[in-house]
Every structure is written in structure tokens, then in C-alpha cells.
Design a protein around this motif. Sequence first.
Motif, PDB file in Angstrom:
ATOM      1  N   LEU A 118      21.120   0.493 -28.821  1.00 61.43           N
ATOM      2  CA  LEU A 118      20.568   1.539 -29.682  1.00 61.43           C
ATOM      3  C   LEU A 118      19.062   1.522 -29.469  1.00 61.43           C
ATOM      4  CD1 LEU A 118      20.600   3.685 -31.830  1.00 61.43           C
ATOM      5  CD2 LEU A 118      20.897   1.939 -33.576  1.00 61.43           C
ATOM      6  N   GLU A 119      18.617   2.354 -28.548  1.00 63.43           N
ATOM      7  CA  GLU A 119      17.228   2.338 -28.117  1.00 63.43           C
ATOM      8  C   GLU A 119      16.373   3.297 -28.939  1.00 63.43           C
ATOM      9  OE1 GLU A 119      16.244   0.209 -26.003  1.00 63.43           O
ATOM     10  OE2 GLU A 119      18.088  -0.431 -25.007  1.00 63.43           O
ATOM     11  N   GLY A 120      15.049   3.113 -28.826  1.00 60.36           N
ATOM     12  CA  GLY A 120      14.107   4.012 -29.470  1.00 60.36           C
ATOM     13  C   GLY A 120      13.757   5.138 -28.514  1.00 60.36           C
ATOM     14  N   ASP A 121      12.576   5.094 -27.948  1.00 66.40           N
ATOM     15  CA  ASP A 121      12.105   6.126 -27.029  1.00 66.40           C
ATOM     16  C   ASP A 121      12.900   6.082 -25.726  1.00 66.40           C
ATOM     17  OD1 ASP A 121      10.726   7.942 -25.527  1.00 66.40           O
ATOM     18  OD2 ASP A 121       8.787   6.915 -25.643  1.00 66.40           O
ATOM     19  N   ILE A 122      13.532   7.189 -25.362  1.00 64.52           N
ATOM     20  CA  ILE A 122      14.328   7.238 -24.141  1.00 64.52           C
ATOM     21  C   ILE A 122      13.465   7.020 -22.909  1.00 64.52           C
ATOM     22  CG2 ILE A 122      14.131   9.743 -23.881  1.00 64.52           C
ATOM     23  CD1 ILE A 122      17.203   7.551 -23.064  1.00 64.52           C
ATOM     24  N   ASN A 123      12.175   7.357 -23.000  1.00 65.52           N
ATOM     25  CA  ASN A 123      11.276   7.158 -21.856  1.00 65.52           C
ATOM     26  C   ASN A 123      11.057   5.693 -21.517  1.00 65.52           C
ATOM     27  OD1 ASN A 123      10.473   9.911 -21.167  1.00 65.52           O
ATOM     28  ND2 ASN A 123       9.516   9.956 -23.184  1.00 65.52           N
ATOM     29  N   SER A 124      11.347   4.814 -22.467  1.00 66.59           N
ATOM     30  CA  SER A 124      11.137   3.377 -22.227  1.00 66.59           C
ATOM     31  C   SER A 124      12.341   2.715 -21.562  1.00 66.59           C
ATOM     32  CB  SER A 124      10.842   2.673 -23.562  1.00 66.59           C
ATOM     33  OG  SER A 124      11.972   2.713 -24.419  1.00 66.59           O
ATOM     34  N   VAL A 125      13.407   3.471 -21.353  1.00 65.00           N
ATOM     35  CA  VAL A 125      14.631   2.910 -20.769  1.00 65.00           C
ATOM     36  C   VAL A 125      14.741   3.338 -19.308  1.00 65.00           C
ATOM     37  CG1 VAL A 125      17.138   2.746 -20.961  1.00 65.00           C
ATOM     38  CG2 VAL A 125      15.744   3.072 -23.024  1.00 65.00           C
ATOM     39  N   PRO A 126      14.737   2.398 -18.358  1.00 64.47           N
ATOM     40  CA  PRO A 126      14.934   2.774 -16.953  1.00 64.47           C
ATOM     41  C   PRO A 126      16.250   3.518 -16.793  1.00 64.47           C
ATOM     42  CG  PRO A 126      14.186   0.496 -17.130  1.00 64.47           C
ATOM     43  CD  PRO A 126      14.510   0.944 -18.527  1.00 64.47           C
ATOM     44  N   ILE A 127      16.217   4.600 -16.039  1.00 67.20           N
ATOM     45  CA  ILE A 127      17.385   5.464 -15.947  1.00 67.20           C
ATOM     46  C   ILE A 127      18.604   4.735 -15.411  1.00 67.20           C
ATOM     47  CG2 ILE A 127      16.930   6.341 -13.617  1.00 67.20           C
ATOM     48  CD1 ILE A 127      17.637   9.130 -14.729  1.00 67.20           C
ATOM     49  N   GLY A 128      18.379   3.745 -14.555  1.00 66.12           N
ATOM     50  CA  GLY A 128      19.496   2.984 -14.001  1.00 66.12           C
ATOM     51  C   GLY A 128      20.134   2.046 -15.004  1.00 66.12           C
ATOM     52  N   GLU A 129      19.457   1.758 -16.108  1.00 63.51           N
ATOM     53  CA  GLU A 129      20.007   0.879 -17.130  1.00 63.51           C
ATOM     54  C   GLU A 129      20.809   1.638 -18.182  1.00 63.51           C
ATOM     55  OE1 GLU A 129      17.060  -1.707 -18.792  1.00 63.51           O
ATOM     56  OE2 GLU A 129      16.375  -2.406 -16.828  1.00 63.51           O
ATOM     57  N   ILE A 130      20.748   2.956 -18.136  1.00 64.54           N
ATOM     58  CA  ILE A 130      21.624   3.751 -18.994  1.00 64.54           C
ATOM     59  C   ILE A 130      23.022   3.656 -18.400  1.00 64.54           C
ATOM     60  CG2 ILE A 130      22.165   6.073 -19.834  1.00 64.54           C
ATOM     61  CD1 ILE A 130      19.167   6.703 -19.611  1.00 64.54           C
ATOM     62  N   PRO A 131      24.024   3.269 -19.172  1.00 63.79           N
ATOM     63  CA  PRO A 131      25.363   3.087 -18.588  1.00 63.79           C
ATOM     64  C   PRO A 131      25.970   4.390 -18.087  1.00 63.79           C
ATOM     65  CG  PRO A 131      25.434   2.913 -20.986  1.00 63.79           C
ATOM     66  CD  PRO A 131      23.993   2.952 -20.614  1.00 63.79           C
ATOM     67  N   SER A 132      26.777   4.274 -17.060  1.00 61.84           N
ATOM     68  CA  SER A 132      27.489   5.432 -16.546  1.00 61.84           C
ATOM     69  C   SER A 132      28.413   5.963 -17.644  1.00 61.84           C
ATOM     70  CB  SER A 132      28.305   5.019 -15.318  1.00 61.84           C
ATOM     71  OG  SER A 132      28.978   6.126 -14.778  1.00 61.84           O
ATOM     72  N   HIS A 133      28.553   7.285 -17.727  1.00 66.64           N
ATOM     73  CA  HIS A 133      29.267   7.887 -18.848  1.00 66.64           C
ATOM     74  C   HIS A 133      29.948   9.173 -18.416  1.00 66.64           C
ATOM     75  CE1 HIS A 133      25.055   9.172 -18.647  1.00 66.64           C
ATOM     76  NE2 HIS A 133      25.490  10.370 -19.013  1.00 66.64           N
ATOM     77  N   ASP A 134      30.912   9.610 -19.223  1.00 66.43           N
ATOM     78  CA  ASP A 134      31.648  10.838 -18.924  1.00 66.43           C
ATOM     79  C   ASP A 134      30.983  12.077 -19.520  1.00 66.43           C
ATOM     80  OD1 ASP A 134      33.833   9.523 -17.568  1.00 66.43           O
ATOM     81  OD2 ASP A 134      34.532   8.853 -19.533  1.00 66.43           O
ATOM     82  N   VAL A 135      30.394  11.915 -20.708  1.00 65.31           N
ATOM     83  CA  VAL A 135      29.798  13.050 -21.417  1.00 65.31           C
ATOM     84  C   VAL A 135      28.418  12.661 -21.935  1.00 65.31           C
ATOM     85  CG1 VAL A 135      30.064  14.710 -23.309  1.00 65.31           C
ATOM     86  CG2 VAL A 135      32.099  13.839 -22.134  1.00 65.31           C
ATOM     87  N   LEU A 136      27.463  13.560 -21.825  1.00 68.16           N
ATOM     88  CA  LEU A 136      26.120  13.355 -22.370  1.00 68.16           C
ATOM     89  C   LEU A 136      25.940  14.285 -23.565  1.00 68.16           C
ATOM     90  CD1 LEU A 136      22.739  13.009 -20.540  1.00 68.16           C
ATOM     91  CD2 LEU A 136      23.022  14.846 -22.222  1.00 68.16           C
ATOM     92  N   LEU A 137      25.500  13.722 -24.688  1.00 66.97           N
ATOM     93  CA  LEU A 137      25.187  14.486 -25.890  1.00 66.97           C
ATOM     94  C   LEU A 137      23.693  14.417 -26.144  1.00 66.97           C
ATOM     95  CD1 LEU A 137      27.917  13.161 -28.382  1.00 66.97           C
ATOM     96  CD2 LEU A 137      28.134  15.018 -26.725  1.00 66.97           C
ATOM     97  N   ALA A 138      23.107  15.516 -26.565  1.00 67.67           N
ATOM     98  CA  ALA A 138      21.675  15.494 -26.866  1.00 67.67           C
ATOM     99  C   ALA A 138      21.291  16.645 -27.777  1.00 67.67           C
ATOM    100  CB  ALA A 138      20.852  15.560 -25.576  1.00 67.67           C
ATOM    101  N   GLY A 139      20.736  16.312 -28.928  1.00 62.85           N
ATOM    102  CA  GLY A 139      20.111  17.311 -29.785  1.00 62.85           C
ATOM    103  C   GLY A 139      18.625  17.295 -29.498  1.00 62.85           C
ATOM    104  N   PHE A 140      18.263  17.723 -28.299  1.00 63.71           N
ATOM    105  CA  PHE A 140      16.905  17.491 -27.799  1.00 63.71           C
ATOM    106  C   PHE A 140      15.872  18.392 -28.476  1.00 63.71           C
ATOM    107  CE2 PHE A 140      18.428  21.007 -25.354  1.00 63.71           C
ATOM    108  CZ  PHE A 140      17.327  21.748 -24.976  1.00 63.71           C
ATOM    109  N   PRO A 141      14.683  17.872 -28.733  1.00 65.22           N
ATOM    110  CA  PRO A 141      13.595  18.701 -29.275  1.00 65.22           C
ATOM    111  C   PRO A 141      13.143  19.714 -28.236  1.00 65.22           C
ATOM    112  CG  PRO A 141      13.155  16.346 -29.575  1.00 65.22           C
ATOM    113  CD  PRO A 141      14.295  16.462 -28.614  1.00 65.22           C
TER     114      PRO A 141
END
Length: 433
Positions: A118-141
Amino acid sequence: MIKEHKVTKVGQMRESLNLSVKEIARILGKSERTIYRWEKGEASPHPQSLYELETLYNRTFEKNSGTDRLFTFIDLFAGIGGLRKGMESIGGECIFTSEWDSACRETYRANFNCDHPLEGDINSVPIGEIPSHDVLLAGFPCQPFSIAGVSKKQSLGKETGFKDLAQGTLFFDLAQILEYHRPKAFVLENVKNLVSHDKGNTFEVIWKTLTEDLGYNVDYKVIDAKGWLPQHRERIFIVGFLNETDFSFENMNIKNPATGPTLSSILHPEDGSEEPESPYTLEKNAEVNKKYTLTDKLWSYLQNYAAKHKKKGNGFGFGLVGPNDTARTLSARYYKDGSEILIYQGENTNPRRLTPRECSRLMGFDEPEKPPFRIPVSDTQAYKQFGNSVSVPVVRDIAKFMLPYLLKELRIKKFKQLSLIEAEEIKEAEEYV
């Protein structure tokens, strides 16, 4: 061979889910005749079909929901989990969450299983460390970005597309994740004005990025939650699939706003029929705490403010409503004065704000016959969180409508991963898909 009780259970689960044979056939990718044969015990269901149906049943009724899953998803700009609740209801399992606001994370943890990052700022997470997934959800600003200067940059041989146009925006982060992980589908949510923002330039960049640059098959629709909840709340939902699909919001059953529920369905009854909940309601008949009633000073100010703008011909003012009405849009600024939704309390009493519990119901986080959504934060934070959130029943119905298309994507993925298949097995796999 499937046991006999498993075969007859198909009909029992379908009826419990309140789905027609036609709907189940669509979800499982089978003919109606096949479903009828399963229900009558004339044939045994395909093991994968049975698993999909049982998982959907278990998720709906919260049975074994910690172990059964049809697909995985990540929850970005998650808020307090409105999109997540919709995807979990059709058998999805969240494996990664990102939300920058610490108060939202507190509410999120209080209501969901967070044995995943459960991360804070998505920019602080290396993209390769985000687990592979089937669906992406985002209520993006929605951050502004312009398409001006594209021709000039092209003439200079500089890169365009989302890597240039959306650079520095939060949508750019989403686009990078989609490009890197290539999930089978995504659901994006935003305010309805996204379509017209910056004279349509913002949405043009988003649309071209998703369809032309990333190659997704995309559809979108502005949906008013008023058909599901006693609130006029229009939001845009953008759904995309990696493979070619005939998914279209035009085929979804959108509830009629004119026939939706009224505020009586979410207001505290104040007659002792519900349990008291401090600090929102008092011990005596679970009456609403007087702290939610507007002070004389604030009520006088709002009345004078409305009268002043009425003289100017403007529509600014407060929204005074009762049990038989529907409300304006609940906003994140509700904590300031509550002016958009004020509950009438009689001629001799000032109106009151909604309680946070009523806000939870108004957004669909609370469901009948289920434990109430936990609100571990202050009233101010709760108002902000619910005002920024999505209408849960709307997301749940979008997820339900997506399910047949999503399962087909996952079946295709599954069969493509099989390395050694005999000719007849290949034929069976093609028929199943």
C-alpha cells in the motif's frame, strides 16, 4: 467427472446471484442451451466454467473470498477504495495499491485486506516493482497538458505521443504502467468535464494515448449515479481492453436517473429502528447529533449569500432537501459549510449537514445487511474522502458488465500459455474461448 451435486448447484448459484440464464451464458461464454443442460443435470459443466461461477458466487456472498479469485488488479489513486469494491464483487483480487493521502490510506486499511503493498506516491515506486496484473484501476486526478507545438516538435524530429504530450502529468504515469505491464483491461474514472477540459485537448491526448500509442480498444461514458443513489453525480468512466472486443457502454443497462431512490433510503430514521452510532447519532432513538445542525450565524450567512446571487440572476445558493428528494453532488468541500446538501428539519429548526455515515450510504459504501463501512478519521477528513470518491454501485454494475469480456481475455491468455497441446485439445480450447 464433475459430481452430480456440483451440476445441480449451477442453477442454485445462478438464482442466488439473481442472474438470468442469458446473463450467466454471457458471463461464462457459453450458449443458453448449454447452461440449461448443466442446470438439468444433462451435462457436466467445464471445470473452468464451474470455478468462475463459484468464485463469482463466493465473492458476492463473501464466502472464501480470501482464496478464490478470477483475476488480479491494481488500485491506483485509490482514495478509499470505491473502484476496488466494484472489482472485488466480480472475483478480482487486489495485489497493489497506491494512494498519496495518508488519511485516505488510514480509511483504506480499516476496510480492506492490505497484505499487499500500500504505497503513497506512485512516482516513488519503480515501475518494475509494480506486480504484473490483469486489470488496472485508477481514479486519476486531471492535470492540464497541452497539444500545442506538436507540429513544430515533429518538424524538429522530436518525440511526440504520450511520452511528450503528457510528460509531467499523473496520466503519464498511468500510460507508462500500461505500456510496461500490458494488463488485459483497465478502468479509469474522472469528473465529467474531462471531456471538455482545455477545449477538448486534454481528452484528445488521453484518447490517442490509450488507443493509438498503447493499442487498447477503448470506450467511455458519462454516467449519472442518480439511478442507483439519491444523488446527482455525473462521472466519466473509461474502459479499455488489450485485445479486439465489441465492448460498448451502449449495450450496458444504465439505470434511469428519474426512477432512482430518494434520500429516505440513506438518512438516519431517528426513530430507534437503527443502532446508535457515536458521534453521529445519540443513544435516544439514534437521533442525529445536534452538532450537525447549522449554527444561526452560518445559516443566516448562507441565506443572505443565496439571496444576493438570486438578485443577480445567478444560481448559486444552498441545496435544501428532505427525505423525498435527491441531493446535489457531494463534493470534497462539504466539510466547509455543507451548503450543497442541507437536510430540512422543520420551520423552527436550522437545517443540518449529512453525517459521515449518511455520506457513506450516499456514495454506496454501506450496503444493506452488511457491516457498515468503517470511518476511522475525523468528520472533516471523512467529508473530503466521500466527496472525492466514486459511486460504488455504479462501479459494481460496470464491473459486472465487463466480466464476460474480461473472462474471455483471460481465457485467451490461458490457452496461449499452453505449450504442448494435441490437435484435438487445441480444437477444444478454441471452442471454449
